[in-house]
Design an enzyme around this catalytic site. Structure first.
Site: not given
Length: 442
Positions: A159, A361, A421
């Protein structure tokens, strides 16, 4: 029982023991410390030595893990929820990366996890400061742990951690060339990474949400209008405003999808809908959206309870995660700035760069990643684009595809199937296999 399981059991017993008042590193297996990277700015690191059945730790790579947010803790979430030797219940993790690498968790930026700032000027406000702080930490680490200077060193990220990892990797490459840091930097891996924020939202709506029946035409119009405002702010380089408008746009997405989970497009938000309440500013809202999932109540209780006692060096006035919202707030003006140019510089400098992304994601969707990759100025891009991807078997289901990959010169891309994610927590065996491939162990 194998050595890995035995070591994990010892770690579990140690965690039980420290509740009775003992707190010291497990000799030869793990160690931790603080580094004061600037006056009043303290960063916490935690090292696990590799515990392999077939190799000594000096024969395996060193992997540094960087969490997202900014404000998410690697020592907590990355460690106990994704790749560390124990899970949140202090039980051995079968897919821990410690069986194939030495693991270094660093709570960054300053104020994240157990890292802390003594006063407001201790917080970072941009990735340049984040990279500078990490260089100080790595200088200390590789000086004090000289046995790791020759071991291949990789930076893995997730991320917003990927944005930081790109900047850190560039500064580390320069520092090594200048003789300021002694280490064998072998590459950086950018997982579901916030490299091109605007690119993510240009790919989000028509290609993804509407075809999955998560937006009707009215919803698409609402979201597209909100996204246009973000785009205009970025193009005008009004980055603080762009971050605020990005928060507004996410609220519009949630309202029109009945709370789609940004971390896994096939699910809804696990808790109450995260739309803003009266009087709540966008910083608090974004902290609830993108930091709180990394700091669940059960994980917070673990980190501020048994783990804090075990570590034995956490200042009395510091709580794990206590400064996370401040970290996000101070970095908010830098949040929407892209770092695609840094990735280009890394590739041109010959650094091994890997991009990997989860199929499910939404916050950093794969199509958005592919968009900025296709805009790279790297001279190997045409060769990469001309390659067909290779299917990779799921390690626990031979014959079933778990991922696809392409690798050309010093650039690789992994598409991880059935993952959102947080790839290691969603597809642990595939993530471990990918790490071994990137670190050239298979």
């Amino acid at each position: 029982m194998g050595r890995t399981e035995a070591a994990s059991c010892v770690l579990f017993l140690l965690a039980v023991i420290v509740n009775k008042g003992l707190s010291s590193p497990l000799a030869g297996k793990e160690t931790w410390n603080y580094v004061e990277v600037r006056n009043g700015a303290h960063m916490f690191w935690w090292l696990y030595y590799a515990d392999s059945q077939t190799a000594q730790y000096k024969d395996l790579p060193l992997v540094m893990w960087l969490q997202g947010g900014p404000g998410g803790s690697g020592s907590g979430f990355g460690n106990f929820e994704e790749i560390g030797p124990l899970d949140r219940d202090l039980k051995p993790r079968k897919t821990s990366w410690v069986q194939a690498a030495n693991l270094l968790f660093v709570d960054n930026p300053v104020g994240t996890g157990f890292s802390y700032a003594e006063r407001p000027d201790g917080y970072a406000t941009n990735v340049a400061t984040v990279a500078s702080d990490m260089l100080v930490l790595l200088q200390h680490f590789f000086t004090e742990r000289a046995e790791f200077q020759s071991i291949p060193f990789y930076i893995f990220s997730e991320s917003y951690g990927g944005k930081m990892a790109a900047a850190i990797s560039m500064e580390l490459t320069k520092a090594i060339a200048q003789g300021k840091v002694k280490c064998n930097f072998a590459g950086v891996a950018l997982g579901d990474s916030w490299i091109s924020p605007l690119g993510q939202y240009q790919s989000l709506f028509t290609p993804i949400l509407q075809p999955l029946s998560l937006l009707d035409d009215n919803g698409l119009n609402d979201v597209s209008s909100a996204a246009k405002a973000v785009k205009e702010a970025v193009e005008q380089e009004q980055f603080q405003k762009a971050t605020e408008l990005w928060s507004v746009m996410e609220t519009v997405v949630e309202q029109n999808t009945n709370g789609v989970n940004f971390y896994n497009i096939l699910t809804q938000q696990p808790d109450e809908k995260l739309t803003s309440s009266a009087g709540e500013d966008f910083i608090s809202l974004q902290a609830r959206r993108h930091i709180r999932p990394l700091h669940s109540q059960s994980l917070s209780e673990l980190m501020n309870g048994p783990i804090r006692k075990k570590l034995g060096i956490i200042p009395q006035n510091v709580t794990w995660g206590g400064q996370a919202e401040a970290v996000f707030s101070y970095m908010s003006g830098d949040f929407m700035k892209p770092v695609v140019d840094i990735v280009d510089q890394l590739l041109s400098a010959g650094v091994n760069v890997t991009v990997y992304n989860g199929q499910l994601d939404l916050i950093v969707d794969t199509m958005g990643q592919e968009m900025w990759v296709k805009r790279l100025k790297w001279d190997g891009l045409s060769g990469f684009n001309n390659l067909k991807w290779t299917a990779l078997d799921d390690p626990v289901s031979p014959g079933v595809t778990g991922a696809f990959c392409k690798n050309y010169k010093n650039f690789a891309f992994y598409w991880i199937l059935k993952a959102g994610h947080m790839i290691p927590s969603d597809q642990g065996p595939m993530a471990l296999q990918m790490m071994k491939m990137i670190t050239q162990q298979v």
